[in-house]
Scaffold this motif. Structure first.
Motif, PDB file in Angstrom:
ATOM      1  N   VAL A 186       0.854  -1.192   0.000  1.00 29.73           N
ATOM      2  CA  VAL A 186       0.000   0.000   0.000  1.00 29.73           C
ATOM      3  C   VAL A 186       0.886   1.236   0.000  1.00 29.73           C
ATOM      4  O   VAL A 186       1.839   1.322   0.783  1.00 29.73           O
ATOM      5  N   SER A 193     -11.455   5.329   9.815  1.00 20.01           N
ATOM      6  CA  SER A 193     -12.215   4.491   8.880  1.00 20.01           C
ATOM      7  C   SER A 193     -12.243   5.103   7.486  1.00 20.01           C
ATOM      8  O   SER A 193     -12.225   4.381   6.483  1.00 20.01           O
ATOM      9  N   LEU A 210      -8.944   4.170   5.961  1.00 19.52           N
ATOM     10  CA  LEU A 210      -8.911   2.758   5.581  1.00 19.52           C
ATOM     11  C   LEU A 210      -9.707   2.534   4.299  1.00 19.52           C
ATOM     12  O   LEU A 210      -9.273   1.794   3.408  1.00 19.52           O
ATOM     13  N   ALA A 213      -8.181   1.108   0.787  1.00 19.18           N
ATOM     14  CA  ALA A 213      -8.732  -0.141   0.249  1.00 19.18           C
ATOM     15  C   ALA A 213      -9.460   0.049  -1.070  1.00 19.18           C
ATOM     16  O   ALA A 213      -9.915  -0.927  -1.670  1.00 19.18           O
ATOM     17  N   ARG A 255      -9.755  -4.748  -6.017  1.00 18.94           N
ATOM     18  CA  ARG A 255     -10.072  -5.260  -4.676  1.00 18.94           C
ATOM     19  C   ARG A 255     -10.291  -6.768  -4.717  1.00 18.94           C
ATOM     20  O   ARG A 255      -9.806  -7.504  -3.853  1.00 18.94           O
ATOM     21  N   THR A 315      -7.538  -8.068  -2.220  1.00 23.09           N
ATOM     22  CA  THR A 315      -7.878  -7.702  -0.850  1.00 23.09           C
ATOM     23  C   THR A 315      -8.929  -8.604  -0.208  1.00 23.09           C
ATOM     24  O   THR A 315      -9.719  -9.256  -0.878  1.00 23.09           O
ATOM     25  N   PHE A 339     -11.584  -8.306   3.536  1.00 15.24           N
ATOM     26  CA  PHE A 339     -12.093  -7.312   4.475  1.00 15.24           C
ATOM     27  C   PHE A 339     -12.730  -7.975   5.691  1.00 15.24           C
ATOM     28  O   PHE A 339     -13.453  -8.962   5.568  1.00 15.24           O
ATOM     29  N   ILE A 345      -3.652  -8.497   0.729  1.00 18.63           N
ATOM     30  CA  ILE A 345      -3.794  -7.484   1.777  1.00 18.63           C
ATOM     31  C   ILE A 345      -5.139  -7.683   2.470  1.00 18.63           C
ATOM     32  O   ILE A 345      -6.178  -7.795   1.813  1.00 18.63           O
ATOM     33  N   PHE A 389      -7.731  -5.861   5.037  1.00 17.48           N
ATOM     34  CA  PHE A 389      -8.128  -4.635   5.713  1.00 17.48           C
ATOM     35  C   PHE A 389      -9.150  -4.987   6.786  1.00 17.48           C
ATOM     36  O   PHE A 389     -10.108  -5.719   6.518  1.00 17.48           O
ATOM     37  N   ASP A 432     -11.547  -3.189   9.887  1.00 21.26           N
ATOM     38  CA  ASP A 432     -12.049  -1.963  10.515  1.00 21.26           C
ATOM     39  C   ASP A 432     -12.705  -2.318  11.840  1.00 21.26           C
ATOM     40  O   ASP A 432     -13.800  -2.859  11.872  1.00 21.26           O
ATOM     41  N   VAL A 453      -3.692  -4.437   7.410  1.00 18.01           N
ATOM     42  CA  VAL A 453      -3.867  -3.014   7.720  1.00 18.01           C
ATOM     43  C   VAL A 453      -5.169  -2.912   8.498  1.00 18.01           C
ATOM     44  O   VAL A 453      -6.236  -3.213   7.970  1.00 18.01           O
ATOM     45  N   LEU A 454      -5.081  -2.505   9.751  1.00 14.21           N
ATOM     46  CA  LEU A 454      -6.295  -2.460  10.555  1.00 14.21           C
ATOM     47  C   LEU A 454      -6.440  -1.143  11.295  1.00 14.21           C
ATOM     48  O   LEU A 454      -5.465  -0.478  11.634  1.00 14.21           O
TER      49      LEU A 454
END
Length: 222
Positions: free
Chosen positions: A3, A46, A49, A53, A82, A86, A88, A161, A163, A165, A195-196
């Motif tokens: 990222v 958020s 993020l 993302a 995505r 990615t 989530f 990756i 992510f 939240d 990544v959080l």
């Protein structure tokens, strides 16, 4: 880099007044790294993020995901990136209520055209300790169990990756601790970049880097 963000700006209009959330923010996250973003409520964690993302767009600046610049892409193009790179996990779980645990995990696999999606979904749910809950619907599961399904779903596509939240935000302390352990345990074998965003410092400290969002910019605190 997994990222990269450069000169990131985000301004929204609230009651006819412009509100700057992110201001000249720069960030680089290496592949395989785990990074926590902390900050006070309303600091824009958020929002940041979502932009990193590809769920939202910055007002200015550039964002690259898995080496691909995404801030100039339309929603369909960002969705493709995505889908390829990615996973989530959200505070609210975001499971589909009309699908069983197994079907929730199978869905992204089916959309990706994966062979034997049911078998892979079963293996993932077994890995998160839910082999006895395959045919249960979200309403029949506890909050911790729902988040376990969400984690299995997030890792289903073997993302580069992940992510997350506030992944422990709706859980009691004991359940939250078990979810933290599970998140990093599942991640260990995959080498996924994490990544959080979190207010939970116990969770943040499990990451290799902790960044604090303040005044629209990031500062490294550990």
């Amino acid at each position: 880099m997994a990222v990269t963000a450069s000169g990131l700006e985000k301004t929204v209009v609230a009651r006819d007044n412009p509100l700057t959330i992110l201001s000249g923010l720069d960030l680089q996250i290496k592949s395989g790294e785990s990074v926590a973003i902390v900050g006070t409520s309303g600091s824009g964690k958020s929002t940041l993020l979502g932009i990193l993302a590809g769920l939202d767009l910055p007002t200015a600046g550039s964002v690259s995901l898995a080496g691909k610049r995404i801030d100039h892409l339309d929603e369909d193009e960002r969705a493709k990136v995505r889908g390829e790179h990615t996973g989530f996990v959200f505070q609210s779980f975001q499971l589909l209520s009309n699908l069983t645990a197994l079907e929730n995990v199978m869905l992204p696999l089916e959309l990706a055209g994966v062979d034997n999606p049911g078998e892979r979904a079963k293996n993932l749910l077994t890995r998160v300790g839910l082999e006895h809950r395959l045919e249960h619907y979200p309403r029949q599961l506890s909050g911790g169990e729902q988040q376990r399904v969400a984690i299995a779903r997030a890792f289903a596509g073997e993302p580069d990756i992940l992510f997350a939240d506030e992944p422990t935000g709706n859980l009691d302390e004991k359940t939250g601790e078990s979810i933290i352990e599970l998140l990093f345990e599942v991640n260990q074998g995959s080498g996924t970049t994490i990544v959080l965003v979190t207010h939970d410092m116990d969770l943040a400290r499990r990451c290799q880097r902790v960044l604090k969002l303040h005044g629209g910019r990031l500062e490294e605190i550990s």
